[in-house]
Design a protein around this motif. Structure first.
Motif, short mmCIF file in Angstrom:
data_model
loop_
_atom_site.label_atom_id
_atom_site.label_comp_id
_atom_site.label_asym_id
_atom_site.label_seq_id
_atom_site.Cartn_x
_atom_site.Cartn_y
_atom_site.Cartn_z
N ALA A 62 -53.20 17.18 78.56
CA ALA A 62 -53.36 17.76 79.90
C ALA A 62 -52.18 17.43 80.80
N PHE A 63 -51.51 16.30 80.51
CA PHE A 63 -50.38 15.89 81.35
C PHE A 63 -49.59 14.80 80.64
N SER A 64 -48.26 14.82 80.81
CA SER A 64 -47.40 13.80 80.21
C SER A 64 -46.25 13.48 81.15
N ALA A 65 -46.07 12.21 81.44
CA ALA A 65 -44.97 11.77 82.30
C ALA A 65 -44.29 10.57 81.67
N ILE A 66 -42.99 10.44 81.90
CA ILE A 66 -42.24 9.26 81.48
C ILE A 66 -41.74 8.55 82.73
N MET A 67 -42.10 7.29 82.87
CA MET A 67 -41.63 6.46 83.97
C MET A 67 -40.53 5.57 83.39
N LEU A 68 -39.35 6.11 83.23
CA LEU A 68 -38.27 5.45 82.51
C LEU A 68 -37.77 4.22 83.26
N ASN A 69 -37.65 3.10 82.53
CA ASN A 69 -37.19 1.82 83.09
C ASN A 69 -38.08 1.30 84.22
N SER A 70 -39.38 1.62 84.14
CA SER A 70 -40.30 1.16 85.20
C SER A 70 -40.81 -0.25 84.95
N TYR A 71 -40.81 -0.68 83.67
CA TYR A 71 -41.28 -2.01 83.27
C TYR A 71 -42.71 -2.27 83.77
N GLY A 72 -43.54 -1.23 83.72
CA GLY A 72 -44.94 -1.38 84.14
C GLY A 72 -45.91 -1.20 83.00
N HIS A 73 -45.47 -1.53 81.77
CA HIS A 73 -46.28 -1.25 80.59
C HIS A 73 -47.62 -1.97 80.58
N GLU A 74 -47.71 -3.11 81.24
CA GLU A 74 -48.97 -3.86 81.22
C GLU A 74 -50.09 -3.13 81.95
N TYR A 75 -49.71 -2.23 82.83
CA TYR A 75 -50.70 -1.52 83.64
C TYR A 75 -50.81 -0.04 83.28
N GLN A 76 -50.20 0.35 82.15
CA GLN A 76 -50.13 1.77 81.81
C GLN A 76 -51.51 2.40 81.68
N PHE A 79 -53.10 2.87 85.04
CA PHE A 79 -52.32 3.91 85.74
C PHE A 79 -52.78 5.29 85.27
N GLN A 80 -52.85 5.47 83.95
CA GLN A 80 -53.25 6.75 83.38
C GLN A 80 -54.67 7.12 83.82
N ASN A 81 -55.57 6.15 83.73
CA ASN A 81 -56.97 6.42 84.07
C ASN A 81 -57.14 6.77 85.54
N ASP A 82 -56.38 6.09 86.39
CA ASP A 82 -56.47 6.34 87.82
C ASP A 82 -55.98 7.74 88.17
N PHE A 83 -54.84 8.13 87.57
CA PHE A 83 -54.35 9.49 87.86
C PHE A 83 -55.25 10.54 87.24
N ALA A 84 -55.79 10.28 86.07
CA ALA A 84 -56.69 11.24 85.43
C ALA A 84 -57.90 11.51 86.32
N ASN A 92 -62.26 12.39 77.85
CA ASN A 92 -63.02 12.57 76.62
C ASN A 92 -62.59 13.83 75.87
N VAL A 93 -61.94 14.71 76.61
CA VAL A 93 -61.52 15.99 76.04
C VAL A 93 -60.00 16.12 75.97
N TYR A 94 -59.29 15.57 76.97
CA TYR A 94 -57.84 15.73 77.08
C TYR A 94 -57.12 14.38 77.10
N ASP A 95 -55.84 14.42 76.78
CA ASP A 95 -54.97 13.26 76.89
C ASP A 95 -54.19 13.32 78.19
N CYS A 96 -54.07 12.18 78.83
CA CYS A 96 -53.20 12.04 80.02
C CYS A 96 -52.28 10.86 79.73
N VAL A 97 -51.00 11.13 79.51
CA VAL A 97 -50.06 10.10 79.08
C VAL A 97 -49.03 9.83 80.18
N ILE A 98 -48.96 8.59 80.62
CA ILE A 98 -47.93 8.16 81.56
C ILE A 98 -47.21 6.99 80.91
N ASP A 99 -46.06 7.27 80.33
CA ASP A 99 -45.31 6.28 79.55
C ASP A 99 -44.53 5.37 80.50
#
Length: 256
Positions: A62-76, A79-84, A92-99
């Motif tokens: 449903a959505f894909s974003a790259i947060m390049l050099n954000s160094y926020g991997h511990e909260y990924q 982050f994804q769930n909040d934006f979803a 349950n039906v779609y993927d929401c990816v914020i790398d």
């Protein structure tokens, strides 16, 4: 005797050898002669099962974003769930990816850096990324390759007026113009000219807005992205995005 008859004769001989043996002896004989085939068969079944499982469980993106050099991997994940939830995406039906784990540096250009750069380029060609956020150097490099859309064509009138003070510009007059390579003191090629002020269109012959500075983004602070950076990260709509509406929602979410 034909080849086909030879095979049948060999099978009969093997059957005679096994006829009067115990079950354990038969099992040992089978393992000695067929263990390689057995192992290969088991591996094929396992790998095939994994592929089938992944295919059955695969969700539409449903959505894909790259947060390049954000160094926020511990909260990924949070982050994804909040934006979803914000964008009304049913996980349950779609993927929401914020790398938030990918990093890219032009100072050393290691094999890992090359791999990340190639991955981003490949994904941008196949609708694999809707939005990219990055610090200045990677964003400048990718924008020079026309990875991001012209905001004059992408934003609504209301959005344009709201975000214009935060625009990131490139000089369209320089696109496609070959430049002589410049090298630093260590002999490494300079990929990005850090002296260019991308917030000042008056210095450009044909300024084109392709990014938006995420100045004082509360959401980036909440998810610990770009902590310690002196300059604001930049947001861009990837030209091949198949989820433009979600991209606009993500910008709104970050700029609340």
């Amino acid at each position: 005797m034909s080849k086909h008859e030879n095979i049948h004769e060999e099978i009969r001989e093997q059957q005679k050898k096994l006829k009067d043996r115990t079950f354990r002896e038969k099992l040992s004989y089978f393992w000695d002669y067929y263990k390689v085939h057995t192992i290969v068969t088991i591996l094929v079944v396992i790998v095939g099962s994994i592929f089938i499982r992944d295919a059955l469980n695969a969700k539409e993106q449903a959505f894909s974003a790259i947060m390049l050099n954000s160094y926020g991997h511990e909260y990924q994940e949070m982050f994804q769930n909040d934006f979803a939830e914000y964008a009304d995406i049913d996980l349950n039906v779609y993927d929401c990816v914020i790398d938030t784990s990918s990093t890219l540096s032009y100072e050393s250009m290691s094999q890992m850096d090359m791999a990340v750069s190639q991955k981003i380029t490949a994904m941008s060609q196949t609708e694999g990324i809707d939005v990219m956020v990055s610090d200045n150097a990677p964003f400048a490099n990718f924008s020079s390759g026309m990875m991001f859309v012209d905001l004059r064509e992408e934003l609504s009138t209301a959005e344009y007026e709201k975000y214009e003070p935060y625009f990131y510009y490139i000089d369209a007059a320089l696109i496609g113009v070959e430049k002589e390579l410049v090298y630093d003191e260590e002999g490494m090629p300079v990929i990005v000219d850090e002296s260019i002020d991308h917030s000042d269109p008056s210095t450009m012959a044909d300024p084109m807005p392709v990014g938006i500075y995420l100045t004082d983004s509360a959401k980036l602070k909440e998810w610990h992205c770009y902590e310690g950076f002196e300059e604001s990260p930049i947001f861009g709509f990837v030209f091949s995005s198949g989820q433009k509406e979600k991209g606009h929602l993500f910008l709104e979410y970050l700029m609340e």
